[in-house]
Design a protein around this motif. Structure first.
Motif, PDB file in Angstrom:
ATOM      1  N   ILE A 118       6.327   4.634  -4.616  1.00 42.15           N
ATOM      2  CA  ILE A 118       7.468   5.554  -4.613  1.00 42.15           C
ATOM      3  C   ILE A 118       6.974   6.975  -4.381  1.00 42.15           C
ATOM      4  O   ILE A 118       7.604   7.749  -3.651  1.00 42.15           O
ATOM      5  CB  ILE A 118       8.275   5.421  -5.903  1.00 42.15           C
ATOM      6  N   ARG A 173       9.193   5.413   5.160  1.00 38.24           N
ATOM      7  CA  ARG A 173       9.452   5.923   3.816  1.00 38.24           C
ATOM      8  C   ARG A 173      10.280   4.937   2.998  1.00 38.24           C
ATOM      9  O   ARG A 173      10.016   4.709   1.824  1.00 38.24           O
ATOM     10  CB  ARG A 173      10.176   7.259   3.883  1.00 38.24           C
ATOM     11  N   LEU A 174      11.290   4.354   3.639  1.00 38.58           N
ATOM     12  CA  LEU A 174      12.123   3.383   2.932  1.00 38.58           C
ATOM     13  C   LEU A 174      11.359   2.091   2.653  1.00 38.58           C
ATOM     14  O   LEU A 174      11.619   1.411   1.655  1.00 38.58           O
ATOM     15  CB  LEU A 174      13.396   3.091   3.724  1.00 38.58           C
ATOM     16  N   TYR A 233       8.128   1.980   1.893  1.00 44.21           N
ATOM     17  CA  TYR A 233       7.341   2.284   0.696  1.00 44.21           C
ATOM     18  C   TYR A 233       8.220   2.286  -0.555  1.00 44.21           C
ATOM     19  O   TYR A 233       7.810   1.807  -1.615  1.00 44.21           O
ATOM     20  CB  TYR A 233       6.637   3.635   0.830  1.00 44.21           C
ATOM     21  N   ALA A 234       9.432   2.825  -0.448  1.00 41.10           N
ATOM     22  CA  ALA A 234      10.340   2.845  -1.596  1.00 41.10           C
ATOM     23  C   ALA A 234      10.711   1.425  -2.007  1.00 41.10           C
ATOM     24  O   ALA A 234      10.726   1.100  -3.204  1.00 41.10           O
ATOM     25  CB  ALA A 234      11.589   3.650  -1.262  1.00 41.10           C
ATOM     26  N   SER A 281       6.420   7.319  -0.766  1.00 37.92           N
ATOM     27  CA  SER A 281       7.674   7.396  -0.007  1.00 37.92           C
ATOM     28  C   SER A 281       8.283   8.791  -0.101  1.00 37.92           C
ATOM     29  O   SER A 281       8.903   9.255   0.843  1.00 37.92           O
ATOM     30  CB  SER A 281       8.672   6.353  -0.492  1.00 37.92           C
ATOM     31  N   LEU A 282       8.112   9.445  -1.223  1.00 43.28           N
ATOM     32  CA  LEU A 282       8.662  10.792  -1.381  1.00 43.28           C
ATOM     33  C   LEU A 282       7.745  11.861  -0.801  1.00 43.28           C
ATOM     34  O   LEU A 282       8.205  12.932  -0.376  1.00 43.28           O
ATOM     35  CB  LEU A 282       8.908  11.092  -2.863  1.00 43.28           C
ATOM     36  N   SER A 293      17.331  -0.752  -1.965  1.00 44.41           N
ATOM     37  CA  SER A 293      16.287  -0.139  -1.145  1.00 44.41           C
ATOM     38  C   SER A 293      15.894  -1.053   0.014  1.00 44.41           C
ATOM     39  O   SER A 293      15.586  -0.579   1.109  1.00 44.41           O
ATOM     40  CB  SER A 293      15.069   0.233  -1.992  1.00 44.41           C
ATOM     41  N   GLY A 345       7.798  -0.173  -3.687  1.00 41.83           N
ATOM     42  CA  GLY A 345       7.647   0.438  -5.006  1.00 41.83           C
ATOM     43  C   GLY A 345       8.626  -0.115  -6.016  1.00 41.83           C
ATOM     44  O   GLY A 345       8.256  -0.478  -7.139  1.00 41.83           O
ATOM     45  N   PHE A 346       9.896  -0.199  -5.635  1.00 45.60           N
ATOM     46  CA  PHE A 346      10.893  -0.744  -6.553  1.00 45.60           C
ATOM     47  C   PHE A 346      10.648  -2.220  -6.834  1.00 45.60           C
ATOM     48  O   PHE A 346      10.905  -2.696  -7.946  1.00 45.60           O
ATOM     49  CB  PHE A 346      12.307  -0.527  -6.018  1.00 45.60           C
ATOM     50  N   TYR A 353      16.194  -0.118   3.934  1.00 48.67           N
ATOM     51  CA  TYR A 353      15.043  -0.276   4.826  1.00 48.67           C
ATOM     52  C   TYR A 353      15.413  -1.119   6.043  1.00 48.67           C
ATOM     53  O   TYR A 353      15.062  -0.785   7.174  1.00 48.67           O
ATOM     54  CB  TYR A 353      13.864  -0.904   4.074  1.00 48.67           C
TER      55      TYR A 353
END
Length: 100
Positions: free
Chosen positions: A94, A40-41, A43-44, A97-98, A29, A47-48, A33
């Motif tokens: 996440i 969005r990426l 935030y992903a 991001s979604l 991820s 999150g990960f 990014y």
């Protein structure tokens, strides 16, 4: 002397695999990014990263509990809180991001 069962060894191995997978998702991820740069990426990735932290703290808490380093009640509650917070933040990121 500590006795180790086959099931205990398998569980430890599976926890290492889980941690490796979570770190792998974090790296992938982050690379996505850096390549794309979208919010969005970002935030992903965050999150990960927090979920990976949660997995690491969960493994640490389990090792402390099994080794007898802490009592199941009392102060262990703070370790459980420290375990839950990274998961909560990670899944919230996440979700963002979604959702966006």
């Amino acid at each position: 002397m500590v006795s180790v069962s086959i099931a205990g060894l398998f569980l430890g191995l599976m926890r290492l695999v889980l941690f490796g997978l979570s770190l792998g998702l974090t790296v992938i991820s982050f690379q996505a990014y850096r390549k794309n740069g979208s919010e969005r990426l970002q935030y992903a990735f965050v999150g990960f990263a927090f979920i990976s932290m949660g997995v690491a703290v969960t493994n640490l808490n389990t090792q402390l509990l099994v080794a007898g380093g802490v009592e199941p009640g009392g102060s262990f509650l703070w370790f459980q809180i420290a375990e839950t917070v990274p998961f909560s933040v990670g899944f919230a990121m996440i979700y963002l991001s979604l959702y966006r």
